[in-house]
Design an enzyme around this catalytic site. Structure first.
Site, short mmCIF file in Angstrom:
data_model
loop_
_atom_site.label_atom_id
_atom_site.label_comp_id
_atom_site.label_asym_id
_atom_site.label_seq_id
_atom_site.Cartn_x
_atom_site.Cartn_y
_atom_site.Cartn_z
CG ASP A 102 -2.05 0.98 1.27
OD1 ASP A 102 -3.24 0.84 0.37
OD2 ASP A 102 -1.62 1.94 2.00
CE1 TYR A 208 -4.53 7.70 0.21
CE2 TYR A 208 -4.27 7.93 2.50
CZ TYR A 208 -4.55 7.00 1.45
OH TYR A 208 -4.58 5.58 1.46
CG HIS A 266 -5.36 -2.95 -0.90
ND1 HIS A 266 -4.70 -2.44 -1.93
CD2 HIS A 266 -4.86 -2.38 0.24
CE1 HIS A 266 -4.00 -1.54 -1.61
NE2 HIS A 266 -4.10 -1.45 -0.14
#
Length: 287
Positions: A102, A208, A266
């Site tokens: 990730d 982010y 994921h």
């Protein structure tokens, strides 16, 4: 396998990082993603130690027991990659095997790009090369829909407070596509404790913010061919990233093997730990 490890701290460029360490041998650095911390690698650490490696898994800046700078500017990808390069040096090694999942995989890509002298080999779990990510976001409405949360995280203040208030329910929903049993109630409890309250989520969300506030031109200026051998392990049931993103531009990643796990999500190292462990140990030890 029993998880035996030591907790340690190191200061890299003024940021105090917590990490766990286990085993002896060539250095392997394991980089977790969002919204995890070093516990993300609980299945891999014992297997890699048994295979003869010195394993280090940090809480990256903004997470758990590591320092949490307040500004989103402190989470630019160059700084995150420099943390890892500095950690390798602080551990007394010139090079390391670097493994990431990730967001940790995004950092791993950039460590190999910006600090190639520090990376022996690179293993990536379910995150594309940043160039592939950028091109896909620009061209694929489907991926934009999958990545809606990245844009929601750009809002000041609100996301970290909602996630902080949501606690266990918010974290559990993040892992809802994982294989049943991959995350126990105790595992979720550890994540809740590591990210408790709005302050716990501010750092991770700032990753982010920093990523989306960088211009595409500035981002692409960082990309260059990766000389290290690369393994990409991709769970094809990923609900966040489309499966086509596992493939990289061969001009940027010339020596790569992609292994697709059709039934993994994921959270591939949690869904299929034995398969991932076997792939990692084979790749790290191959001539």
């Amino acid at each position: 396998m029993e998880l035996e490890h030591e907790h340690r701290f190191v200061v890299i460029d003024g940021v105090r990082l917590h990490y766990v360490e286990a085993g002896e041998g060539p250095l392997v650095v394991l980089l977790h993603g969002f919204p995890e911390f070093w516990w993300s690698w609980r299945h891999q650490i014992p297997a890699l130690v048994a295979a003869g490696y010195r394993v280090v898994a940090p809480d990256q800046r903004g997470y758990a027991q590591s320092d949490k700078p307040r500004s989103w500017r402190d989470y630019r990808i160059e700084r995150l990659a420099a943390d890892v390069a500095g950690l390798i040096t602080a551990l007394g090694e010139e090079r390391a095997f670097v493994v990431g999942h990730d967001w940790g995989a995004a950092v791993a890509w950039m460590v190999a790009t910006l600090h190639p002298e520090r990376v022996e080999r690179l293993a990536i779990l379910n995150v594309p090369h940043p160039d592939t990510m950028l091109r896909t976001l620009q061209r694929s409405p489907k991926q934009l829909l999958h990545s809606w949360y990245m844009f929601f995280f750009q809002i000041p203040w609100l996301p970290e407070h909602l996630l902080g208030w949501g606690g266990r329910r918010a974290l559990a929903s993040t892992y809802k596509d994982a294989r049943p049993g991959a995350f126990t109630s105790a595992d979720i409890g550890r994540y809740v404790e590591a990210l408790r309250g709005p302050e716990g989520f501010r750092g991770p969300i700032n990753w982010y913010r920093a990523a989306l506030r960088q211009s595409p031109r500035r981002a692409r200026a960082l990309y260059r061919p990766i000389p290290a051998r690369v393994l990409v392990i991709w769970g094809e049931q990923d609900r966040f990233l489309t499966a086509a993103m596992a493939d990289s531009d061969p001009r940027l990643v010339p020596d790569v093997r992609v292994v697709r796990l059709p039934d993994a999500s994921h959270w591939v190292q949690h869904d299929e730990p034995e398969r991932v462990n076997a792939l990692l140990t084979e790749f790290l030890s191959a001539a």
